[in-house]
Design an enzyme around this catalytic site. Structure first.
Site, PDB file in Angstrom:
ATOM      1  N   LYS A  36       0.828  -1.219   0.000  1.00 54.21           N
ATOM      2  CA  LYS A  36       0.000   0.000   0.000  1.00 54.21           C
ATOM      3  C   LYS A  36       0.862   1.270   0.000  1.00 54.21           C
ATOM      4  O   LYS A  36       0.670   2.144  -0.828  1.00 54.21           O
ATOM      5  CB  LYS A  36      -0.926   0.038   1.233  1.00 54.21           C
TER       6      LYS A  36
ATOM      7  N   ARG B  20      -9.913   0.691   8.534  1.00 53.87           N
ATOM      8  CA  ARG B  20      -9.396  -0.638   8.851  1.00 53.87           C
ATOM      9  C   ARG B  20     -10.402  -1.451   9.645  1.00 53.87           C
ATOM     10  O   ARG B  20     -10.116  -2.580  10.020  1.00 53.87           O
ATOM     11  CB  ARG B  20      -8.137  -0.475   9.688  1.00 53.87           C
TER      12      ARG B  20
ATOM     13  N   ARG C  54      11.417  -5.714   4.864  1.00 53.91           N
ATOM     14  CA  ARG C  54      11.153  -4.275   4.702  1.00 53.91           C
ATOM     15  C   ARG C  54      12.050  -3.453   5.633  1.00 53.91           C
ATOM     16  O   ARG C  54      12.284  -3.824   6.780  1.00 53.91           O
ATOM     17  CB  ARG C  54       9.677  -4.021   5.046  1.00 53.91           C
TER      18      ARG C  54
ATOM     19  N   ARG D 211      10.941  -1.913  11.339  1.00 55.83           N
ATOM     20  CA  ARG D 211       9.863  -1.601  12.278  1.00 55.83           C
ATOM     21  C   ARG D 211       9.698  -2.743  13.271  1.00 55.83           C
ATOM     22  O   ARG D 211       9.745  -3.904  12.890  1.00 55.83           O
ATOM     23  CB  ARG D 211       8.539  -1.423  11.507  1.00 55.83           C
TER      24      ARG D 211
ATOM     25  N   ARG E 221      -0.674  -9.350  13.221  1.00 57.80           N
ATOM     26  CA  ARG E 221      -1.206  -8.311  12.332  1.00 57.80           C
ATOM     27  C   ARG E 221      -2.031  -8.941  11.212  1.00 57.80           C
ATOM     28  O   ARG E 221      -3.049  -8.387  10.805  1.00 57.80           O
ATOM     29  CB  ARG E 221      -0.069  -7.461  11.763  1.00 57.80           C
TER      30      ARG E 221
END
Ligand code: AMP
Length: 216
Positions: A13, A87, A121, A154, A165
């Site tokens: 996203k 969300r 990431r 992160r 998640r």
């Protein structure tokens, strides 16, 4: 042009949105970025959301709703690409109550792609630019191409939090797709390769929006 970009964590996203905003006239608004920036700057908002972000849990609806409404009001309620919001169905209802959205861009990826992508990431500590060791590596390892800031992982991209998640996405966020089904066009973008070229994906999304005559 009022768009939502929607998909599980790691679906791309943020990466796609920052490129889409350079190609069509929309502002990329990412609730996750707003919250991370608030935590970094140690603001009142940052203090209120930090615990949720660290655990990969959802920030309470009322708080997110307020932040998003303020932000959209500040840009005149038009020409936006909302990333990471809504969300929950409650957030979708709230948004729907004050602005008409034109389309939802749905990024459809498999769980194994999510896990591969999130664990590789890396984010810039200074400017927030997102890199991925798999398909969008920085020129120099650990250093941001844009501002030379230090890259970090992160906390919520670490394996034990990723699982939670994904579960939260399936239970709380996926119903948002049904909420918008039949109300606005759902532009589905399917990805079956963890390292799918970013430009190809972005061009395909914009092509689909043009086909539906949603881009002016
Ligand atoms: P993201 O960068 O979109 O993955 O968001 C990072 C974190 O910010 C999430 O794990 C949540 O803790 C929080 N967050 C972002 N957007 C929302 C939202 N719409 N509702 C609740 N929490 C959110």
């Amino acid at each position: 042009m009022r768009f939502l970009i929607f998909g599980p964590p790691g679906s791309g996203k943020g990466t796609y949105s920052s490129r889409i905003e350079k190609k069509i006239d929309v502002a990329h608004i990412a609730t996750g970025d707003i919250f991370r920036e608030a935590v970094k700057k140690d603001t009142d908002l940052g203090t209120r959301v930090k615990g949720y972000l660290d655990k990969g849990e959802l920030v309470p609806d009322e708080l997110v709703n307020e932040v998003v409404k303020d932000k959209l009001e500040s840009i005149g309620m038009d020409k936006f690409l909302l990333d990471g919001y809504p969300r929950t169905v409650e957030q979708a209802e709230y948004l729907d109550g004050f602005v008409d959205v034109d389309a939802l861009i749905l990024l459809d990826v498999t769980d194994d792609i999510i896990i591969k992508r999130l664990s590789s990431r890396r984010i810039c500590k200074e400017c927030g630019e997102v890199f991925n060791k798999l398909f969008n590596p920085p020129e120099k390892e650990g250093v941001c191409d844009k501002c030379k800031g230090k890259l970090y992982q992160r906390d919520d991209d670490k394996p034990d939090v990723i699982k939670d998640r994904i579960e939260t996405y399936e239970q709380r966020s996926e119903p948002v797709i049904d909420y918008f089904k039949g109300k606005i066009p759902i532009i589905i973008n399917r990805c079956r390769k963890a390292d799918a070229p970013i430009d190809e994906m972005v061009n395909s999304i914009i092509g689909q929006l043009e086909e539906e005559e949603l881009v002016s």
